[in-house]
Motif scaffolding. Structure first.
Motif, PDB file in Angstrom:
ATOM      1  N   ALA A  81      -3.334   5.831  40.931  1.00 20.37           N
ATOM      2  CA  ALA A  81      -2.777   5.342  42.225  1.00 20.37           C
ATOM      3  C   ALA A  81      -1.775   6.283  42.833  1.00 20.37           C
ATOM      4  N   LYS A  82      -1.527   7.516  42.189  1.00 23.64           N
ATOM      5  CA  LYS A  82      -0.770   8.725  42.546  1.00 23.64           C
ATOM      6  C   LYS A  82      -1.741   9.461  43.397  1.00 23.64           C
ATOM      7  N   ASP A  83      -1.417   9.378  44.827  1.00 23.65           N
ATOM      8  CA  ASP A  83      -2.231  10.236  45.731  1.00 23.65           C
ATOM      9  C   ASP A  83      -1.709  11.607  46.276  1.00 23.65           C
ATOM     10  N   GLU A  84      -0.427  11.730  45.741  1.00 29.00           N
ATOM     11  CA  GLU A  84       0.131  13.200  46.091  1.00 29.00           C
ATOM     12  C   GLU A  84      -0.661  14.338  45.779  1.00 29.00           C
ATOM     13  N   GLU A  85      -0.563  15.221  46.612  1.00 28.43           N
ATOM     14  CA  GLU A  85      -1.631  16.440  46.492  1.00 28.43           C
ATOM     15  C   GLU A  85      -1.337  17.216  45.084  1.00 28.43           C
ATOM     16  N   ILE A  86       0.236  17.020  44.983  1.00 28.81           N
ATOM     17  CA  ILE A  86       0.768  18.022  43.455  1.00 28.81           C
ATOM     18  C   ILE A  86       0.044  17.020  42.355  1.00 28.81           C
ATOM     19  N   ASP A  87      -0.143  15.632  42.320  1.00 24.74           N
ATOM     20  CA  ASP A  87      -0.954  14.944  41.110  1.00 24.74           C
ATOM     21  C   ASP A  87      -2.192  15.541  41.297  1.00 24.74           C
ATOM     22  N   LYS A  88      -2.889  15.482  42.239  1.00 26.49           N
ATOM     23  CA  LYS A  88      -4.208  15.747  42.063  1.00 26.49           C
ATOM     24  C   LYS A  88      -4.509  17.313  41.409  1.00 26.49           C
ATOM     25  N   ILE A  89      -3.542  18.144  41.985  1.00 25.69           N
ATOM     26  CA  ILE A  89      -3.802  19.606  41.438  1.00 25.69           C
ATOM     27  C   ILE A  89      -3.346  19.908  39.949  1.00 25.69           C
ATOM     28  N   LEU A  90      -2.416  18.663  39.755  1.00 26.48           N
ATOM     29  CA  LEU A  90      -2.038  18.761  38.135  1.00 26.48           C
ATOM     30  C   LEU A  90      -3.316  18.083  37.339  1.00 26.48           C
ATOM     31  N   GLY A  91      -3.814  17.171  37.876  1.00 22.51           N
ATOM     32  CA  GLY A  91      -4.876  16.543  36.858  1.00 22.51           C
ATOM     33  C   GLY A  91      -6.006  17.464  36.967  1.00 22.51           C
ATOM     34  N   ILE A  92      -6.326  18.277  37.843  1.00 21.21           N
ATOM     35  CA  ILE A  92      -7.466  19.295  37.840  1.00 21.21           C
ATOM     36  C   ILE A  92      -7.026  20.519  37.018  1.00 21.21           C
ATOM     37  N   GLU A  93      -5.758  20.936  37.258  1.00 24.04           N
ATOM     38  CA  GLU A  93      -5.270  22.200  36.396  1.00 24.04           C
ATOM     39  C   GLU A  93      -5.406  21.819  34.688  1.00 24.04           C
ATOM     40  N   LEU A  94      -5.213  20.485  34.531  1.00 27.02           N
ATOM     41  CA  LEU A  94      -5.052  19.900  32.952  1.00 27.02           C
ATOM     42  C   LEU A  94      -6.509  19.856  32.731  1.00 27.02           C
ATOM     43  N   GLY A  95      -7.521  20.092  33.334  1.00 25.99           N
ATOM     44  CA  GLY A  95      -8.926  19.707  32.675  1.00 25.99           C
ATOM     45  C   GLY A  95      -9.743  18.509  33.446  1.00 25.99           C
ATOM     46  N   GLY A  96      -9.014  17.877  34.349  1.00 24.93           N
ATOM     47  CA  GLY A  96     -10.067  16.876  35.208  1.00 24.93           C
ATOM     48  C   GLY A  96     -11.167  17.593  36.105  1.00 24.93           C
ATOM     49  N   ASP A  97     -12.285  17.126  36.047  1.00 28.10           N
ATOM     50  CA  ASP A  97     -13.381  17.431  36.835  1.00 28.10           C
ATOM     51  C   ASP A  97     -13.412  16.746  38.028  1.00 28.10           C
ATOM     52  N   ASP A  98     -12.906  15.767  38.241  1.00 30.07           N
ATOM     53  CA  ASP A  98     -12.897  15.135  39.693  1.00 30.07           C
ATOM     54  C   ASP A  98     -11.560  14.083  39.816  1.00 30.07           C
ATOM     55  N   TYR A  99     -11.174  13.980  40.825  1.00 29.22           N
ATOM     56  CA  TYR A  99      -9.982  13.033  40.817  1.00 29.22           C
ATOM     57  C   TYR A  99     -10.180  11.812  42.081  1.00 29.22           C
ATOM     58  N   LEU A 100     -10.205  10.757  41.799  1.00 29.75           N
ATOM     59  CA  LEU A 100     -10.140   9.535  42.638  1.00 29.75           C
ATOM     60  C   LEU A 100      -9.084   8.863  42.738  1.00 29.75           C
ATOM     61  N   THR A 101      -8.669   8.613  43.930  1.00 30.15           N
ATOM     62  CA  THR A 101      -7.324   7.679  44.177  1.00 30.15           C
ATOM     63  C   THR A 101      -7.562   6.229  44.264  1.00 30.15           C
ATOM     64  N   LYS A 102      -6.612   5.414  43.636  1.00 30.65           N
ATOM     65  CA  LYS A 102      -6.854   3.960  43.936  1.00 30.65           C
ATOM     66  C   LYS A 102      -6.189   3.451  45.318  1.00 30.65           C
ATOM     67  N   PRO A 103      -6.662   2.460  45.831  1.00 35.59           N
ATOM     68  CA  PRO A 103      -8.069   1.852  45.417  1.00 35.59           C
ATOM     69  C   PRO A 103      -9.023   2.446  45.939  1.00 35.59           C
ATOM     70  N   PHE A 104     -10.321   2.510  45.165  1.00 38.24           N
ATOM     71  CA  PHE A 104     -11.440   3.299  45.411  1.00 38.24           C
ATOM     72  C   PHE A 104     -12.679   2.069  45.227  1.00 38.24           C
ATOM     73  N   SER A 105     -13.649   2.704  45.860  1.00 37.62           N
ATOM     74  CA  SER A 105     -14.992   1.944  45.977  1.00 37.62           C
ATOM     75  C   SER A 105     -15.645   2.230  44.537  1.00 37.62           C
ATOM     76  N   PRO A 106     -15.924   1.215  43.653  1.00 34.45           N
ATOM     77  CA  PRO A 106     -16.829   1.319  42.421  1.00 34.45           C
ATOM     78  C   PRO A 106     -18.100   2.143  42.783  1.00 34.45           C
ATOM     79  N   ARG A 107     -18.758   1.831  44.100  1.00 35.05           N
ATOM     80  CA  ARG A 107     -19.844   2.530  44.295  1.00 35.05           C
ATOM     81  C   ARG A 107     -19.621   3.946  44.531  1.00 35.05           C
ATOM     82  N   GLU A 108     -18.609   4.407  45.159  1.00 36.27           N
ATOM     83  CA  GLU A 108     -18.271   5.921  45.078  1.00 36.27           C
ATOM     84  C   GLU A 108     -18.039   6.434  43.886  1.00 36.27           C
ATOM     85  N   LEU A 109     -17.215   5.808  42.691  1.00 36.06           N
ATOM     86  CA  LEU A 109     -17.043   6.437  41.453  1.00 36.06           C
ATOM     87  C   LEU A 109     -18.340   6.422  40.776  1.00 36.06           C
TER      88      LEU A 109
END
Length: 228
Positions: A81-109
């Motif tokens: 649910a965290k959609d701030e750019e800093i949260d996305k950057i942190l997630g990717i820097e820690l090893g995430g390959d992709d980042y999806l913000t809630k709410p999201f489409s299950p089809r997109e996931l």
């Protein structure tokens, strides 16, 4: 390939929707409510991908992602649910390959899951193929299809010739007694003479020329390699 995906999400509604969509697409999905549960799965049946919520009870998703990355390159999609750019950057820097913000489409996931598997599949296949192979000097054993190559050429071998060569290749430079070889190759109920071991070694030497299958006098045999 039937990929196994671990879904770490404490919101039961999201958890149920995500796993249902994944299963509909042919994936195996295991739902978990905490990072601690996910670590138990990692130890017993590691998934081929993680879908990981950040806000979890106990250890959060960031710490889980970081610890998994210390051990593996398994793909990780972060949902949050965290959609701030800093949260996305942190997630990717820690090893995430992709980042999806809630709410999201299950089809997109699901589409992102497929895309990520398509991108990482060649590397995984290559790693799996390497695990399948054992190379000792001029000998190459391919375990999955039980094929054997000597100096680049495939050699036809019997079941017991293959089993003995695989045993030696997996334990290079280790000496096996004739009694050990009888049990490991012929089984514990075999009551014949240990001459069967000597005869099998002779046949292997005849087929593979100068293979370093050495006699350990008064004991048994070993496959010698200076590379190990």
């Amino acid at each position: 390939m039937n990929y196994h995906i671990g879904v770490v999400e404490d919101d039961m509604n999201i958890q149920n929707i995500v796993t249902a969509y994944l299963k509909k697409e042919g994936f195996t999905a295991t739902a978990l409510e905490s990072a601690e549960e996910a670590f138990d799965l990692w130890e017993t049946q590691p998934p081929d991908m993680w879908i990981l919520d950040i806000m979890l009870p106990g250890m959060d998703g960031y710490d889980f992602c970081k610890r998994i990355r210390e051990e593996s390159d398994v793909p990780i999609i972060i949902i949050s649910a965290k959609d701030e750019e800093i949260d996305k950057i942190l997630g990717i820097e820690l090893g995430g390959d992709d980042y999806l913000t809630k709410p999201f489409s299950p089809r997109e996931l699901v589409a992102r899951v497929k895309r990520l598997f398509k991108r990482t599949k060649p590397a995984k296949q290559e790693a799996d193929e390497e695990k399948d192979k054992i190379k000792i000097d001029n000998l190459l054993v391919r375990k999955n299809d039980r094929r054997l190559f000597w100096m680049g050429q495939e050699v036809e071998v019997t079941t017991k010739e293959y089993d003995m060569l695989l045993l030696f290749a997996e334990n290079v430079n280790r000496a096996f007694s004739r009694e050990e070889l009888l049990v490991k190759i012929w089984g514990e109920d075999y009551f014949g003479s240990d001459r069967a071991v000597d005869d099998l070694v002779k046949r292997i030497r005849k087929k593979l020329g100068d293979i370093q299958l050495e006699t350990v006098w008064g004991y048994g045999y070993r496959l010698r390699s200076e590379e190990e």
